[in-house]
Design an enzyme around this catalytic site. Structure first.
Site, PDB file in Angstrom:
ATOM      1  N   LYS A  53       1.732 -54.795  -1.562  1.00  0.00           N
ATOM      2  CA  LYS A  53       0.895 -53.850  -2.323  1.00  0.00           C
ATOM      3  C   LYS A  53      -0.390 -54.548  -2.509  1.00  0.00           C
ATOM      4  CE  LYS A  53       3.721 -50.986  -4.816  1.00  0.00           C
ATOM      5  NZ  LYS A  53       4.796 -50.612  -5.816  1.00  0.00           N
ATOM      6  N   GLN A  97       5.452 -52.506 -11.719  1.00  0.00           N
ATOM      7  CA  GLN A  97       6.490 -52.892 -10.770  1.00  0.00           C
ATOM      8  C   GLN A  97       8.205 -52.188 -11.396  1.00  0.00           C
ATOM      9  OE1 GLN A  97       6.011 -52.058  -7.492  1.00  0.00           O
ATOM     10  NE2 GLN A  97       8.356 -51.485  -7.800  1.00  0.00           N
ATOM     11  N   ASP A 120       0.283 -44.647 -10.243  1.00  0.00           N
ATOM     12  CA  ASP A 120       1.621 -44.370 -10.083  1.00  0.00           C
ATOM     13  C   ASP A 120       1.895 -42.590 -10.789  1.00  0.00           C
ATOM     14  OD1 ASP A 120       3.064 -46.501  -9.138  1.00  0.00           O
ATOM     15  OD2 ASP A 120       3.737 -47.170 -10.902  1.00  0.00           O
TER      16      ASP A 120
HETATM   17  N1  GUN Z   1       9.906 -48.848  -8.241  1.00  0.00           N
HETATM   18  C1  GUN Z   1      10.143 -48.261  -7.198  1.00  0.00           C
HETATM   19  N2  GUN Z   1       8.941 -47.993  -6.341  1.00  0.00           N
HETATM   20  C2  GUN Z   1       7.931 -47.710  -7.280  1.00  0.00           C
HETATM   21  C3  GUN Z   1       7.134 -47.112  -7.718  1.00  0.00           C
HETATM   22  O1  GUN Z   1       6.696 -45.299  -6.635  1.00  0.00           O
HETATM   23  N3  GUN Z   1       6.073 -46.961  -8.168  1.00  0.00           N
HETATM   24  C4  GUN Z   1       6.850 -48.231  -9.156  1.00  0.00           C
HETATM   25  N4  GUN Z   1       5.193 -48.418 -10.577  1.00  0.00           N
HETATM   26  N5  GUN Z   1       8.058 -49.256  -9.221  1.00  0.00           N
HETATM   27  C5  GUN Z   1       7.960 -48.461  -8.114  1.00  0.00           C
END
Ligand code: GUN
Length: 287
Positions: A53, A97, A120
Site C-alpha cells: 500500500k 490494517q 476503507d
Molecule cells: N485486511 C484484509 N483486507 C483488508 C482491507 O481491505 N482493509 C483493511 N484495513 N484491512 C484488511
C-alpha cells in the site's frame, strides 16, 4: 476456454489515471493526497499488504506514512493516534490494517476514524451510505471486483449473481454493489445448504471464503463468470485462490487468476479513495 481477466493490466491502467489526477490536484490546489496506514503487531501477510500500500501510494505521487505499533499496544493508544490523524491536514485517508490483536475492539477503532477519511469505507456512516446507494467511498475489494467486471464489458443487470462469503469487508458489500447494478443476488455462507445447487445457477460467481480450491468445476455453470477473491498461501509459499482454476477455467467464460486478478485492484481502489478524499478536502478548503 475462459478469458482471463488481467487484474494487473487493468490495475496499471487505472493507477496511471489516478497518478495524472494526483499531479493535477498538486499542481492546481497545492494539495498532495496523504494516506496514513496503521498496523498493530507482526502478522507477516498484513506486513506485506501494508508495504504494498505504501509503495503504491508513492508510485501514484501521494504522501504516505505507516505507523507500526507493537502487538501489545493498548486500545486507548491506538484511539489517540487515530484522533491525531483525524485532525492532521496532510492526511486525507486513514487505514487501520485488519485483523487487530484480540484485546482491541475492532468496531470501536473503525468508528473512531473520521468518516471523511475512512478510505476503507468500513465506518458505519459509510456502510449506511452504501446501503442507501449514495456514497463517497466504496470498500476496496468489492469495488475492485466491480471495476474488473465493468472493464471486461460484463453485463450484470438481470443476471444471477452468487456471492460466497458474508464478511463485512467483502461478501456483504459485494452483494450490495451487484444489487445496485440490478443483479439478482444470492449470498451463500458456511451454513448454506445445497451450496453447489445454488452456485450452478450463477451467471456471475464471486468467491470470498478464504479456503483454497473451495469451488471446483462441478459447482460452476457452463459460461459463468468466476471471480476469485481468495488469497491463500500454500505450504510451498505460493499463492492460490478459493477457486480450483484447473477444473473451473474450462467451463467459465471469464475467470480471474490468483495472483494477478482481484489482488492488485484492491490497492488501486485504495488509491482512488485516497484521491477522492483529498479532492473533497480541496473542494471544502479552497473555495
Ligand atoms: N485486511 C484484509 N483486507 C483488508 C482491507 O481491505 N482493509 C483493511 N484495513 N484491512 C484488511
Amino acid at each position: 476456454m475462459a478469458k482471463i481477466i488481467d487484474g494487473k493490466a487493468i490495475s496499471a491502467k487505472i493507477r496511471q489515471e489516478i497518478k495524472i489526477e494526483t499531479e493535477k490536484l498538486i499542481r492546481e490546489k497545492r494539495i498532495t493526497p496523504g494516506l496514513a496506514v496503521i498496523i498493530v503487531g507482526e502478522d507477516p501477510a498484513s506486513k506485506v499488504y501494508v508495504r504494498n500500500k505504501r509503495l503504491a501510494c508513492e508510485g501514484a505521487g501521494m504522501y504516505s506514512v505507516v505507523h507500526e505499533l507493537p502487538e501489545t499496544t493498548e486500545e486507548e493508544t491506538l484511539l489517540r493516534l487515530i484522533d491525531k490523524l483525524n485532525s492532521d491536514k496532510k492526511i486525507h485517508g486513514i487505514l487501520v490494517q485488519l485483523p487487530l490483536p484480540p484485546h482491541i475492539d475492532e468496531g470501536r477503532v473503525i468508528e473512531s476514524i473520521s468518516p471523511e477519511k475512512d478510505v476503507d469505507a468500513f465506518h458505519p456512516v459509510n456502510v449506511g451510505k452504501i446501503t442507501l446507494g449514495s456514497y463517497d467511498f466504496l470498500p476496496c475489494t468489492p469495488a475492485g471486483v466491480m471495476t474488473l467486471l465493468e472493464e471486461s464489458g460484463i453485463e450484470i443487470g438481470g443476471r444471477d449473481c452468487v456471492v460466497i462469503g458474508r464478511s463485512n469487508i467483502v461478501g456483504k458489500p459485494q452483494a450490495l454493489l451487484l444489487l445496485e447494478k440490478n443483479g439478482t443476488v444470492t449470498i451463500c455462507h458456511s451454513k448454506t445448504k445445497k451450496l453447489a445447487e445454488i452456485t450452478r445457477r450463477a451467471d456471475i460467481l464471486v468467491v470470498a471464503v478464504g479456503r483454497p480450491d473451495f469451488v471446483n468445476g462441478e459447482m460452476v455453470k457452463e459460461g459463468a463468470v468466476v471471480i476469485d477473491v481468495g488469497i491463500n498461501r500454500k505450504a510451498d509459499g505460493k499463492l492460490t485462490g478459493d477457486v480450483d482454476f484447473a477444473s473451473v477455467e474450462p467451463k467459465a467464460s471469464y475467470i480471474t487468476p490468483v495472483p494477478g486478478g482481484v489482488g492488485p485492484m484492491t490497492i488501486t481502489m485504495l488509491l482512488k479513495n485516497t484521491l477522492t478524499a483529498a479532492t473533497k478536502y480541496a473542494e471544502m478548503t479552497c473555495r
